[in-house]
Design a protein around this motif. Structure first.
Motif, short mmCIF file in Angstrom:
data_model
loop_
_atom_site.label_atom_id
_atom_site.label_comp_id
_atom_site.label_asym_id
_atom_site.label_seq_id
_atom_site.Cartn_x
_atom_site.Cartn_y
_atom_site.Cartn_z
N ALA A 1 15.43 -3.40 -11.80
CA ALA A 1 14.07 -3.67 -12.62
C ALA A 1 14.23 -3.05 -14.02
O ALA A 1 13.90 -3.57 -15.06
CB ALA A 1 12.82 -3.08 -12.01
N LYS A 2 15.11 -1.95 -14.13
CA LYS A 2 15.17 -1.28 -15.34
C LYS A 2 16.17 -2.27 -16.31
O LYS A 2 15.78 -2.33 -17.53
CB LYS A 2 15.79 -0.08 -15.23
N ALA A 3 16.98 -2.79 -15.59
CA ALA A 3 17.84 -4.05 -16.43
C ALA A 3 16.90 -5.19 -16.99
O ALA A 3 17.04 -5.53 -18.21
CB ALA A 3 18.87 -4.39 -15.40
N SER A 4 16.18 -5.64 -16.22
CA SER A 4 15.38 -6.67 -16.57
C SER A 4 14.35 -6.27 -17.59
O SER A 4 13.97 -7.01 -18.60
CB SER A 4 14.34 -7.16 -15.20
N VAL A 5 13.54 -5.05 -17.51
CA VAL A 5 13.14 -4.51 -18.42
C VAL A 5 13.88 -4.26 -19.90
O VAL A 5 13.16 -4.65 -20.96
CB VAL A 5 12.28 -3.10 -18.03
N GLN B 1 0.64 -1.23 -0.05
CA GLN B 1 0.09 0.10 0.05
C GLN B 1 0.77 1.38 -0.02
O GLN B 1 0.48 2.37 -0.37
CB GLN B 1 -0.74 -0.04 1.33
N ASN B 2 2.13 1.12 0.25
CA ASN B 2 3.05 2.45 0.32
C ASN B 2 3.93 2.39 -0.75
O ASN B 2 5.13 2.36 -0.39
CB ASN B 2 3.68 2.29 1.69
N PHE B 3 3.46 2.69 -1.90
CA PHE B 3 4.45 2.84 -3.08
C PHE B 3 5.32 4.03 -2.97
O PHE B 3 4.71 5.14 -2.51
CB PHE B 3 3.59 2.68 -4.37
N LYS B 4 6.49 3.93 -3.41
CA LYS B 4 7.23 5.28 -3.62
C LYS B 4 6.66 5.82 -4.98
O LYS B 4 6.05 5.35 -5.75
CB LYS B 4 8.75 4.82 -3.97
N GLU B 5 7.09 7.13 -5.33
CA GLU B 5 6.70 7.89 -6.37
C GLU B 5 7.06 7.27 -7.36
O GLU B 5 8.32 6.76 -7.78
CB GLU B 5 7.32 9.43 -6.28
N PRO B 6 6.24 6.73 -8.50
CA PRO B 6 6.45 6.05 -9.84
C PRO B 6 7.74 6.71 -10.65
O PRO B 6 7.63 8.09 -10.67
CB PRO B 6 5.27 5.96 -10.38
N VAL B 7 8.36 6.03 -11.08
CA VAL B 7 9.47 6.58 -12.03
C VAL B 7 9.07 6.07 -13.50
O VAL B 7 8.78 4.98 -13.57
CB VAL B 7 10.91 6.06 -11.77
N LEU C 1 4.39 -0.79 -19.58
CA LEU C 1 4.43 -1.73 -18.82
C LEU C 1 4.74 -1.16 -17.55
O LEU C 1 5.69 -0.25 -17.34
CB LEU C 1 6.04 -2.44 -19.33
N THR C 2 4.03 -1.59 -16.23
CA THR C 2 3.98 -1.05 -15.19
C THR C 2 4.76 -2.44 -14.23
O THR C 2 4.33 -3.37 -14.15
CB THR C 2 2.72 -0.86 -14.77
N ILE C 3 5.92 -2.03 -13.36
CA ILE C 3 6.21 -2.75 -12.36
C ILE C 3 6.27 -2.31 -11.14
O ILE C 3 6.62 -1.00 -10.83
CB ILE C 3 7.84 -3.08 -12.81
N ILE D 1 7.93 2.34 -12.98
CA ILE D 1 8.34 1.33 -11.88
C ILE D 1 7.99 1.96 -10.65
O ILE D 1 8.39 3.22 -10.16
CB ILE D 1 9.89 0.95 -12.22
N SER D 2 7.73 1.10 -9.74
CA SER D 2 7.43 1.90 -8.27
C SER D 2 7.93 0.82 -7.40
O SER D 2 7.53 -0.36 -7.19
CB SER D 2 5.88 2.23 -7.85
N GLU D 3 8.93 1.12 -6.31
CA GLU D 3 9.46 0.25 -5.50
C GLU D 3 8.67 0.19 -4.18
O GLU D 3 8.00 1.21 -3.78
CB GLU D 3 10.77 0.79 -5.18
N ASN D 4 8.38 -1.06 -3.60
CA ASN D 4 7.79 -1.23 -2.39
C ASN D 4 8.46 -2.12 -1.65
O ASN D 4 8.13 -3.43 -1.90
CB ASN D 4 6.36 -1.17 -2.47
N ASP D 5 9.42 -2.25 -0.71
CA ASP D 5 9.98 -3.38 -0.12
C ASP D 5 9.04 -4.07 0.98
O ASP D 5 9.69 -5.15 1.53
CB ASP D 5 11.45 -2.82 0.52
#
Length: 206
Positions: free
Chosen positions: A183-187, A23-29, A172-174, A41-45
């Motif tokens: 994630a960028k490298a995987s994309v 529920q607490n996504f970082k600001e999407p890039v 593509l949203t991750i 891409i949005s990180e959420n550990d």
């Protein structure tokens, strides 16, 4: 940019449904690959998994035939070889996997999208399964997706629609348990070499 942010927030909201903790996504890039594909891409550990959604730019396909996206999704599902982490439904391709498997599963999803098989047998099987799902009402399809609209579609229709899909018309949203640079490298590995113009002659002719 506003359009991309709107799509990002909508996609991330959908992906967050997969996990109560997500529920607490970082600001999407957001950025684009060299082929024009839109990436968000949005990180959420705190999320237990990595989630991805592949969607079409709806404005680029406003004149599409009723049910064509759903039938294409059904065909793509037949190309999956029973990968339980990936599915094509609800106007998109969806991936839910462990962080360690993101690169592998993302590459699998990309391969299906870029190199789908369109033989008559695969089409017939996909169409029959979609028709059965509509009859059972086991999914909340759009009102334009019904027995009549699906029955009217042919293999040629699906091939033609597929031929119109190019990287610059997709998103593509991750999100979730991902690290931005990884994630960028995987994309890039999965979709960076996607060049629809070069692939169409061999892929759609199948």
């Amino acid at each position: 940019m506003n359009k991309i942010k709107t799509i990002a927030l909508a996609a991330l909201s959908i992906l967050s449904i997969y996990s109560a903790k997500a529920q607490n996504f970082k600001e999407p890039v957001s950025y684009k690959l060299k082929n024009g594909m839109n990436i968000i891409i949005s990180e959420n550990d705190r999320s237990p998994k990595a989630y991805s959604s592949f969607t079409l730019d709806t404005k680029a396909f406003e004149g599409k035939k009723d049910g064509i996206v759903e039938l294409l999704n059904a065909v793509l599902n037949e190309n999956l070889n029973k990968n339980s982490n990936i599915s094509f439904k609800d106007n998109s391709g969806k991936l839910a996997t462990l962080n360690a498997d993101l690169e592998k599963d993302l590459s699998t999803m990309a391969s299906v999208i870029q190199n789908a098989s369109f033989d008559q047998k695969t089409f017939n099987t996909a169409k029959a399964k979609l028709m059965a799902s509509i009859k059972l009402q086991d999914y909340d399809y759009d009102q334009t997706v019904n027995e009549n609209s699906i029955s009217a579609l042919t293999l040629a229709d699906v091939k033609n629609f597929y031929s119109q899909i190019s990287p610059d018309k997709t998103f593509l949203t991750i999100a979730g348990d991902v690290e931005l640079n990884t994630a960028k490298a995987s994309v890039k590995k999965a979709f960076g070499n996607w060049n629809r113009t070069q692939e169409l002659a061999s892929t759609v002719a199948r």
